[in-house]
Motif scaffolding. Structure first.
Motif, short mmCIF file in Angstrom:
data_model
loop_
_atom_site.label_atom_id
_atom_site.label_comp_id
_atom_site.label_asym_id
_atom_site.label_seq_id
_atom_site.Cartn_x
_atom_site.Cartn_y
_atom_site.Cartn_z
N MET A 130 35.41 13.11 4.99
CA MET A 130 36.21 12.08 5.67
C MET A 130 37.33 12.72 6.49
O MET A 130 37.61 12.29 7.60
CB MET A 130 36.81 11.11 4.65
CG MET A 130 35.77 10.36 3.82
SD MET A 130 34.75 9.25 4.81
CE MET A 130 35.95 8.02 5.22
N LYS A 131 37.95 13.73 5.96
CA LYS A 131 39.05 14.43 6.62
C LYS A 131 38.55 15.59 7.48
O LYS A 131 39.25 16.07 8.36
CB LYS A 131 40.01 14.96 5.54
CG LYS A 131 41.22 15.67 6.06
CD LYS A 131 42.21 14.70 6.63
CE LYS A 131 43.49 15.45 6.97
NZ LYS A 131 44.39 14.65 7.74
N LYS A 132 37.32 16.01 7.20
CA LYS A 132 36.73 17.19 7.86
C LYS A 132 37.63 18.40 7.65
O LYS A 132 37.97 19.15 8.59
CB LYS A 132 36.48 16.93 9.33
CG LYS A 132 35.41 15.88 9.56
CD LYS A 132 35.14 15.68 11.02
CE LYS A 132 34.07 14.68 11.34
NZ LYS A 132 33.87 13.55 10.55
N ALA A 133 38.04 18.59 6.39
CA ALA A 133 38.95 19.68 6.03
C ALA A 133 38.59 20.20 4.64
O ALA A 133 37.98 19.50 3.84
CB ALA A 133 40.39 19.19 6.05
N THR A 134 38.99 21.43 4.40
CA THR A 134 38.71 22.08 3.12
C THR A 134 39.98 22.29 2.33
O THR A 134 41.09 22.12 2.84
CB THR A 134 38.04 23.45 3.35
OG1 THR A 134 38.93 24.28 4.09
CG2 THR A 134 36.71 23.32 4.07
N TRP A 135 39.80 22.69 1.07
CA TRP A 135 40.91 23.11 0.22
C TRP A 135 40.34 24.06 -0.82
O TRP A 135 39.14 24.13 -1.02
CB TRP A 135 41.61 21.91 -0.43
CG TRP A 135 40.83 21.20 -1.49
CD1 TRP A 135 40.86 21.45 -2.84
CD2 TRP A 135 39.90 20.12 -1.33
NE1 TRP A 135 40.02 20.59 -3.51
CE2 TRP A 135 39.41 19.76 -2.60
CE3 TRP A 135 39.43 19.42 -0.22
CZ2 TRP A 135 38.48 18.75 -2.79
CZ3 TRP A 135 38.51 18.42 -0.41
CH2 TRP A 135 38.04 18.09 -1.68
N LEU A 136 41.23 24.79 -1.47
CA LEU A 136 40.84 25.66 -2.58
C LEU A 136 41.18 24.98 -3.89
O LEU A 136 42.20 24.32 -4.01
CB LEU A 136 41.58 27.00 -2.51
CG LEU A 136 41.18 27.95 -1.40
CD1 LEU A 136 42.10 29.17 -1.39
CD2 LEU A 136 39.73 28.39 -1.57
N SER A 137 40.30 25.17 -4.87
CA SER A 137 40.51 24.58 -6.18
C SER A 137 40.22 25.61 -7.26
O SER A 137 39.37 26.48 -7.08
CB SER A 137 39.61 23.36 -6.38
OG SER A 137 39.82 22.81 -7.66
#
Length: 168
Positions: A135-142
């Motif tokens: 939806m955001k077309k973005a990533t993150w680290l988890s």
């Protein structure tokens, strides 16, 4: 006399090796402090807590500034130099904003740069997962494989997928 020279040489080599190992631990620990602070920002955004995101972003700024980059290898130093200002820019914006939407905007850029840095440095002490929000077309680290979306929080908590794993 020959034995004394051998003993002194051995002690000198031991001190040099121990010193190099201590510097390596310091660099690794410092980079992992940056990762931990980043994860604090992520977790605050998941919870929708803009005050905690501000505080964690300040911790991230501090962690970035204390990394002893002079102890990196030349390749690591080049990578660190390429991303430090970008990380500080987004961290500063998150730390100075009370608007969670604005914090999340900067978190997208922060996450992209953190991924590239962590992937290139190869100093993470734990396995990390790059996750993607369509939806955001973005990533993150988890730090966990379970999806907890920092861009939409409780509205779309499990929206996303893991795209890459960075092993320790």
């Amino acid at each position: 006399m020959k034995i004394l020279k051998t003993v002194l040489l051995s002690l000198t080599l031991l001190v040099v090796f121990a010193s190099a190992k201590a510097q390596e631990v310091t660099v690794s620990t410092s980079v992992n402090n940056v990762i931990t602070a980043y994860l604090g920002v992520k977790n605050a955004l998941i919870a929708g807590n803009n005050d905690m995101a501000k505080s964690s972003a300040k911790e991230l700024l501090t962690a970035i500034s204390t990394v002893p980059a002079k102890h990196f290898t030349p390749e690591q130093n080049t990578l660190w130099a390429a991303y430090t200002d970008k990380l500080q820019f987004d961290s500063r914006h998150i730390s100075e904003s009370a608007a969670i939407d604005h914090q999340r905007e900067h978190f997208a850029s922060l996450s992209k740069n953190m991924f590239e840095l962590v992937k290139g440095l190869k100093l993470n002490a734990t396995t990390l997962y790059e996750q993607y929000c369509p939806m955001k077309k973005a990533t993150w680290l988890s730090e966990t494989a379970a999806i907890k979306n920092p861009y939409y929080g409780s509205q779309m908590l499990t929206c996303g997928k893991t795209t890459e794993t960075l092993n320790k």
